[in-house]
Design an enzyme around this catalytic site. Structure first.
Site, short mmCIF file in Angstrom:
data_model
loop_
_atom_site.label_atom_id
_atom_site.label_comp_id
_atom_site.label_asym_id
_atom_site.label_seq_id
_atom_site.Cartn_x
_atom_site.Cartn_y
_atom_site.Cartn_z
N ASN A 10 -28.14 -44.77 17.99
CA ASN A 10 -27.25 -44.75 19.15
C ASN A 10 -25.82 -44.80 18.62
OD1 ASN A 10 -25.76 -45.20 21.44
ND2 ASN A 10 -26.69 -47.20 21.94
N LYS A 12 -23.13 -44.56 20.16
CA LYS A 12 -22.20 -45.17 21.14
C LYS A 12 -20.93 -44.31 21.25
CE LYS A 12 -24.42 -49.57 20.37
NZ LYS A 12 -24.34 -51.03 20.36
N HIS A 97 -28.75 -49.37 28.84
CA HIS A 97 -28.29 -50.15 27.68
C HIS A 97 -27.48 -51.34 28.19
CE1 HIS A 97 -26.20 -51.27 24.03
NE2 HIS A 97 -27.08 -50.56 23.36
N GLU A 99 -24.81 -52.52 27.28
CA GLU A 99 -23.36 -52.25 27.41
C GLU A 99 -23.07 -51.53 28.73
OE1 GLU A 99 -23.00 -50.39 23.58
OE2 GLU A 99 -23.28 -52.36 22.64
N GLU A 167 -33.55 -55.07 23.18
CA GLU A 167 -32.32 -55.35 22.45
C GLU A 167 -31.70 -56.65 22.98
OE1 GLU A 167 -30.62 -51.37 20.82
OE2 GLU A 167 -29.80 -51.69 22.80
N GLY A 173 -24.58 -55.77 17.43
CA GLY A 173 -23.30 -55.70 16.73
C GLY A 173 -22.80 -57.03 16.16
N SER A 213 -28.65 -55.26 15.51
CA SER A 213 -28.35 -55.55 14.10
C SER A 213 -29.48 -55.16 13.15
CB SER A 213 -27.96 -57.03 13.93
OG SER A 213 -26.76 -57.30 14.63
N GLY A 235 -24.66 -49.67 14.82
CA GLY A 235 -23.74 -49.57 13.68
C GLY A 235 -24.32 -48.87 12.46
P1 13P Z 1 -26.24 -52.58 16.49
O1 13P Z 1 -27.31 -51.94 15.62
O2 13P Z 1 -24.86 -52.16 16.09
O3 13P Z 1 -26.42 -54.05 16.60
O4 13P Z 1 -26.43 -51.98 17.96
C1 13P Z 1 -27.68 -52.01 18.55
C2 13P Z 1 -27.65 -51.20 19.78
O5 13P Z 1 -27.01 -51.57 20.75
C3 13P Z 1 -28.40 -49.94 19.78
O6 13P Z 1 -28.51 -49.42 21.08
#
Ligand code: 13P
Length: 252
Positions: A10, A12, A97, A99, A167, A173, A213, A235
């Site tokens: 992802n 983002k 998601h 977010e 998640e 993150g 993560s 990330g």
């Molecule tokens: P990270 O791998 O950066 O923690 O993000 C996870 C995520 O939100 C994937 O959708």
């Protein structure tokens, strides 16, 4: 029950076209370099979908978007429909998601409407669930995740058109992760709820990804758990070496 692992990136809101092309090209080369047992997916921002699709030509790496509207077309400024995603070369879309749930107030009900529309158009929906730190501290993790599954997953979802991604919000993150035992417990409970909602056959076939993560160093620990069928990576998916090392370390 053999479920094919899904290693999904992802991206983002990151990257301009040149970076997206470079990343996709590196992933394409690495995926082709050896025999793989997992499925790969990249989910760039809307603006790069067609460009990345071109860069991926000749591989089986799938393309996904990070959201869609539930309508096919119409007066919805700034939104993108499932058919438009198909038109851009997508076969997957990430929905709900955390977010988007936080930044755009997306409810389970809205996520479910989007998933129904995405499936109708021929997209596979990756439906995200996960608890906040406060909910975890109150011991509500399993209940929160169960309710999100019950509310966000369409009643007629199948293992072919739906993937679940667990998640934990506090793990995204942050470099923090739950223990492997915690992850397996949530995934096993989610599969139980899926069995109640969709029947045992679909629940046993449906992939449940872990996200939050995920890195090369913890990939094996999480991806070897019985009810973890892949990873949704933020990330670490922006660096091809890390993204591929996650698959390599999980022996897929
Ligand atoms: P990270 O791998 O950066 O923690 O993000 C996870 C995520 O939100 C994937 O959708």
């Amino acid at each position: 029950m053999a479920r094919k692992m899904l290693i999904a990136g992802n991206w983002k809101m990151n990257g301009l076209s040149a970076e997206g092309i470079a990343l996709a090209t590196e992933i394409k080369t690495a995926v082709k370099a050896k025999k793989r047992t997992c499925e790969f997916l990249v989910c760039p921002p809307f603006t790069m979908l067609s460009t990345v699709k071109k860069a991926l030509r000749g591989t089986k790496v799938a393309l996904g978007a990070q959201d869609c509207h539930f309508n096919e077309k119409g007066a919805h400024t700034g939104d993108v429909s499932p058919l438009m995603l198909i038109d851009s070369g997508c076969s997957y879309v990430i929905l709900g998601h955390s977010e988007r749930r936080a930044d755009h107030g997306e409810s389970n009900e809205l996520v479910c409407k989007k998933a129904i529309a995405a499936n109708k158009a021929g997209l596979k929906a990756i439906i995200c669930i996960g608890e906040t730190l406060e909910q975890r501290d109150r011991g509500e993790t399993v209940d929160v995740c169960k309710n999100q599954v019950l509310g966000s997953v369409p009643d007629d979802a199948t293992a072919l058109n739906t993937v679940i991604a667990y998640e934990p919000v506090w793990a995204i993150g942050t470099g923090k992760t739950p223990t492997a035992e915690d992850v397996e417990e949530v995934h096993a409970q989610v599969r139980k709820v899926l069995a109640k909602k969709l029947g045992k056959t679909q629940a046993n076939k449906m992939r449940i990804l872990y996200g939050g993560s995920v890195k090369p160093s913890n990939a094996k620990e999480f991806l070897s758990l019985p009810d973890v069928d892949g990873a949704l990576i933020g990330g670490a998916s922006l660096k091809s070496a890390d993204f591929m090392a996650i698959a390599d370390n999980a022996s897929c």
